[in-house]
Design an enzyme around this catalytic site. Structure first.
Site, mmCIF file in Angstrom:
data_model
loop_
_atom_site.group_PDB
_atom_site.id
_atom_site.type_symbol
_atom_site.label_atom_id
_atom_site.label_comp_id
_atom_site.label_asym_id
_atom_site.label_seq_id
_atom_site.Cartn_x
_atom_site.Cartn_y
_atom_site.Cartn_z
ATOM 1 N N ARG A 1 -5.750 -18.566 -1.507
ATOM 2 C CA ARG A 1 -6.815 -18.758 -0.301
ATOM 3 C C ARG A 1 -5.944 -19.255 0.525
ATOM 4 O O ARG A 1 -6.500 -19.335 1.814
ATOM 5 C CB ARG A 1 -7.724 -19.886 -0.837
ATOM 6 C CG ARG A 1 -8.724 -19.592 -2.144
ATOM 7 C CD ARG A 1 -9.794 -20.585 -2.034
ATOM 8 N NE ARG A 1 -10.958 -19.591 -3.108
ATOM 9 C CZ ARG A 1 -11.894 -18.858 -2.722
ATOM 10 N NH1 ARG A 1 -11.760 -18.440 -1.272
ATOM 11 N NH2 ARG A 1 -12.461 -18.516 -3.497
ATOM 12 N N ASP B 1 -9.352 -0.809 -10.478
ATOM 13 C CA ASP B 1 -9.983 -1.974 -11.107
ATOM 14 C C ASP B 1 -11.537 -1.490 -11.699
ATOM 15 O O ASP B 1 -11.981 -0.966 -11.043
ATOM 16 C CB ASP B 1 -10.081 -3.162 -9.988
ATOM 17 C CG ASP B 1 -10.676 -4.319 -10.763
ATOM 18 O OD1 ASP B 1 -11.827 -4.329 -11.245
ATOM 19 O OD2 ASP B 1 -10.429 -5.373 -10.334
ATOM 20 N N HIS C 1 -6.888 -2.955 -13.773
ATOM 21 C CA HIS C 1 -7.156 -4.162 -13.818
ATOM 22 C C HIS C 1 -8.458 -3.828 -14.760
ATOM 23 O O HIS C 1 -9.571 -3.293 -14.497
ATOM 24 C CB HIS C 1 -7.996 -4.750 -12.402
ATOM 25 C CG HIS C 1 -6.685 -5.149 -11.730
ATOM 26 N ND1 HIS C 1 -6.999 -5.574 -10.202
ATOM 27 C CD2 HIS C 1 -5.442 -5.740 -11.974
ATOM 28 C CE1 HIS C 1 -5.867 -6.195 -9.793
ATOM 29 N NE2 HIS C 1 -4.975 -5.913 -10.678
ATOM 30 N N HIS D 1 0.041 -10.032 -7.139
ATOM 31 C CA HIS D 1 -1.051 -9.726 -6.313
ATOM 32 C C HIS D 1 -0.996 -10.932 -5.091
ATOM 33 O O HIS D 1 -0.810 -11.764 -4.893
ATOM 34 C CB HIS D 1 -2.555 -10.399 -7.342
ATOM 35 C CG HIS D 1 -3.635 -9.837 -6.755
ATOM 36 N ND1 HIS D 1 -4.132 -9.935 -5.449
ATOM 37 C CD2 HIS D 1 -4.645 -9.277 -7.208
ATOM 38 C CE1 HIS D 1 -5.458 -9.294 -5.313
ATOM 39 N NE2 HIS D 1 -5.711 -8.903 -6.368
ATOM 40 N N GLU E 1 -8.531 -9.409 -15.705
ATOM 41 C CA GLU E 1 -8.815 -10.624 -14.685
ATOM 42 C C GLU E 1 -10.249 -10.942 -15.187
ATOM 43 O O GLU E 1 -11.184 -11.064 -14.434
ATOM 44 C CB GLU E 1 -9.042 -10.140 -13.313
ATOM 45 C CG GLU E 1 -7.715 -9.358 -12.932
ATOM 46 C CD GLU E 1 -7.952 -8.557 -11.719
ATOM 47 O OE1 GLU E 1 -8.777 -7.779 -11.322
ATOM 48 O OE2 GLU E 1 -7.158 -8.928 -10.600
ATOM 49 N N GLU F 1 -5.708 -1.775 -4.169
ATOM 50 C CA GLU F 1 -6.586 -1.829 -5.156
ATOM 51 C C GLU F 1 -7.927 -1.141 -4.878
ATOM 52 O O GLU F 1 -8.559 -1.168 -3.703
ATOM 53 C CB GLU F 1 -6.931 -3.327 -5.355
ATOM 54 C CG GLU F 1 -7.927 -3.569 -6.569
ATOM 55 C CD GLU F 1 -7.790 -5.067 -7.019
ATOM 56 O OE1 GLU F 1 -6.862 -5.948 -6.670
ATOM 57 O OE2 GLU F 1 -8.903 -5.427 -7.885
ATOM 58 N N HIS G 1 -16.666 -10.213 -12.291
ATOM 59 C CA HIS G 1 -16.114 -9.819 -13.403
ATOM 60 C C HIS G 1 -16.820 -10.440 -14.574
ATOM 61 O O HIS G 1 -16.990 -11.516 -14.625
ATOM 62 C CB HIS G 1 -14.390 -10.195 -13.517
ATOM 63 C CG HIS G 1 -13.970 -9.422 -12.255
ATOM 64 N ND1 HIS G 1 -12.544 -9.550 -12.146
ATOM 65 C CD2 HIS G 1 -14.329 -8.742 -11.206
ATOM 66 C CE1 HIS G 1 -12.073 -9.098 -11.193
ATOM 67 N NE2 HIS G 1 -12.968 -8.464 -10.349
ATOM 68 N N TYR H 1 -5.770 -12.924 -1.587
ATOM 69 C CA TYR H 1 -6.981 -12.206 -1.059
ATOM 70 C C TYR H 1 -7.551 -12.631 0.363
ATOM 71 O O TYR H 1 -8.663 -12.080 0.690
ATOM 72 C CB TYR H 1 -7.803 -12.025 -2.141
ATOM 73 C CG TYR H 1 -8.472 -13.188 -2.804
ATOM 74 C CD1 TYR H 1 -8.196 -13.092 -4.137
ATOM 75 C CD2 TYR H 1 -9.076 -14.205 -2.384
ATOM 76 C CE1 TYR H 1 -8.477 -14.609 -4.974
ATOM 77 C CE2 TYR H 1 -9.495 -15.248 -3.011
ATOM 78 C CZ TYR H 1 -9.196 -15.325 -4.449
ATOM 79 O OH TYR H 1 -9.593 -16.538 -5.155
ATOM 80 N N ASP I 1 -18.880 -6.625 -7.340
ATOM 81 C CA ASP I 1 -17.671 -7.417 -7.745
ATOM 82 C C ASP I 1 -17.880 -8.846 -8.435
ATOM 83 O O ASP I 1 -17.388 -9.601 -7.760
ATOM 84 C CB ASP I 1 -16.770 -7.444 -6.595
ATOM 85 C CG ASP I 1 -15.467 -7.808 -6.911
ATOM 86 O OD1 ASP I 1 -15.006 -7.885 -8.255
ATOM 87 O OD2 ASP I 1 -14.444 -8.100 -6.103
ATOM 88 N N HIS J 1 -5.711 -6.152 -1.702
ATOM 89 C CA HIS J 1 -7.112 -5.559 -1.185
ATOM 90 C C HIS J 1 -6.918 -4.962 0.222
ATOM 91 O O HIS J 1 -6.381 -5.765 0.938
ATOM 92 C CB HIS J 1 -8.156 -6.896 -1.341
ATOM 93 C CG HIS J 1 -8.237 -7.224 -2.723
ATOM 94 N ND1 HIS J 1 -9.177 -8.410 -2.820
ATOM 95 C CD2 HIS J 1 -8.049 -7.105 -3.881
ATOM 96 C CE1 HIS J 1 -9.307 -8.902 -4.044
ATOM 97 N NE2 HIS J 1 -8.346 -7.866 -4.788
ATOM 98 N N HIS K 1 -14.452 -2.999 -10.449
ATOM 99 C CA HIS K 1 -14.639 -2.573 -8.973
ATOM 100 C C HIS K 1 -15.257 -1.039 -8.816
ATOM 101 O O HIS K 1 -16.240 -0.789 -7.987
ATOM 102 C CB HIS K 1 -13.449 -2.766 -8.009
ATOM 103 C CG HIS K 1 -13.084 -4.002 -7.972
ATOM 104 N ND1 HIS K 1 -11.797 -4.407 -7.430
ATOM 105 C CD2 HIS K 1 -13.607 -5.385 -8.354
ATOM 106 C CE1 HIS K 1 -11.778 -5.713 -7.354
ATOM 107 N NE2 HIS K 1 -12.531 -6.282 -7.895
#
Ligand code: FE
Ligand code: FE
Ligand code: ZN
Length: 277
Positions: free
Chosen positions: A37, A176, A211, A67, A256, A142, A226, A70, A224, A107, A179
């Site tokens: 974040r 993914d 993913h 990764h 994930e 992704e 998971h 995001y 989205d 992303h 996704h």
């Protein structure tokens, strides 16, 4: 060869992640390059990176997936935010150049009212500023669920980005499963059709990582969220058909799913037990 692992915390460095991965039966893993974040990263520890590389070699750990945070938006309308994305990605790539064969997944971004076309243009612009810094690292777009103004919910959007990039050989795609399913690609009833479409539009040679997630939401809902393997709307059968598909042979597969380490260890063992090598 099956390369399976999960998302791990990077707070204790590379060697710690490598050891943690092995302790749960993984031979690859994923991690955030910095606080997902926020923007700041710890100072780079070259000694830890070198120790990890020796450990990975000895233990047979394959390519790992870094990764990007995001919160980065490579197609933000604000120029300062785009510059922040460029600087962060360049710094990440410098660090990752110490981990041979690393993949760097991000992303693509959210165009937020600028329109898909403009979003694609700006993402390509950001990548053109960043990709020259990729030394031995492949940067991955992704596949997204297409939530809100997300770019990358359609294979055509990823293709349009790749087409505008000056160093496409340094760019690949991470698929993914949650996704794409949420985004309207029916991997449950028509996996063959989805992979054919991926091949026709992007090219399976661009597929570099997976993913593996089940989905809490229904097909095509662009949500989205998971779920653990077998506990969502994709289901274990469909997920294992993906894992066992010849098009995916040798690609690193990262879980994930909402799990603690013990849960990840169980899912890794489950996938291994159902893998047809
Ligand atoms: Fe992601
Ligand atoms: Fe993902
Ligand atoms: Zn997701």
């Amino acid at each position: 060869m099956l390369y399976i692992g999960c998302h791990l915390s990077s707070s204790k460095g590379f060697l710690h992640m490598g050891k943690e991965a092995r302790s749960i039966g993984a031979n690859t893993f994923q991690f955030f390059t910095r606080n997902p974040r926020g923007g700041s990263a710890k100072s780079f520890d070259a000694e830890d990176a070198a120790a990890y590389c020796a450990f990975a070699e000895k233990e047979g750990i394959g390519s790992v997936i870094a990764h990007a945070p995001y919160t980065l938006n490579a197609c933000a309308a604000d120029e300062g935010l785009r510059e922040f994305a460029v600087n962060t990605m360049r710094d990440d790539l410098f660090r990752l150049s110490h981990i041979p064969g690393c993949l760097y997944n991000f992303h693509p971004g959210s165009h937020v009212k600028q329109g898909m076309e403009r979003g694609i243009e700006l993402i390509a612009e950001t990548l053109n500023a960043v990709l020259p810094e990729a030394k031995g690292t492949t940067v991955l777009l992704e596949t997204m669920a297409g939530k809100g103004s997300e770019v990358g919910g359609k294979f055509e959007e990823l293709r349009a980005i790749i087409d505008r990039v000056e160093l496409p050989e340094k760019l690949g795609v991470c698929l993914d499963s949650c996704h794409v399913f949420d985004g309207g690609y029916d991997i449950v009833n028509d996996l063959e059709g989805v992979l054919n479409e991926f091949d026709r539009i992007i090219g399976l040679d661009k597929l570099k990582a997976i993913h593996l997630n089940d989905s809490k939401n229904l097909y095509g809902t662009k949500k989205d969220r998971h779920a653990c393997l077998g506990e969502g709307n994709i289901g274990l059968d469909a997920l294992m058909k993906l894992v066992n598909h010849s098009a995916l042979r040798g690609l690193p597969i990262g879980l994930e799913t909402p799990n603690d380490l013990a849960g990840y260890a169980r899912e890794i063992a489950l996938v291994k037990s159902l893998y047809r090598g």
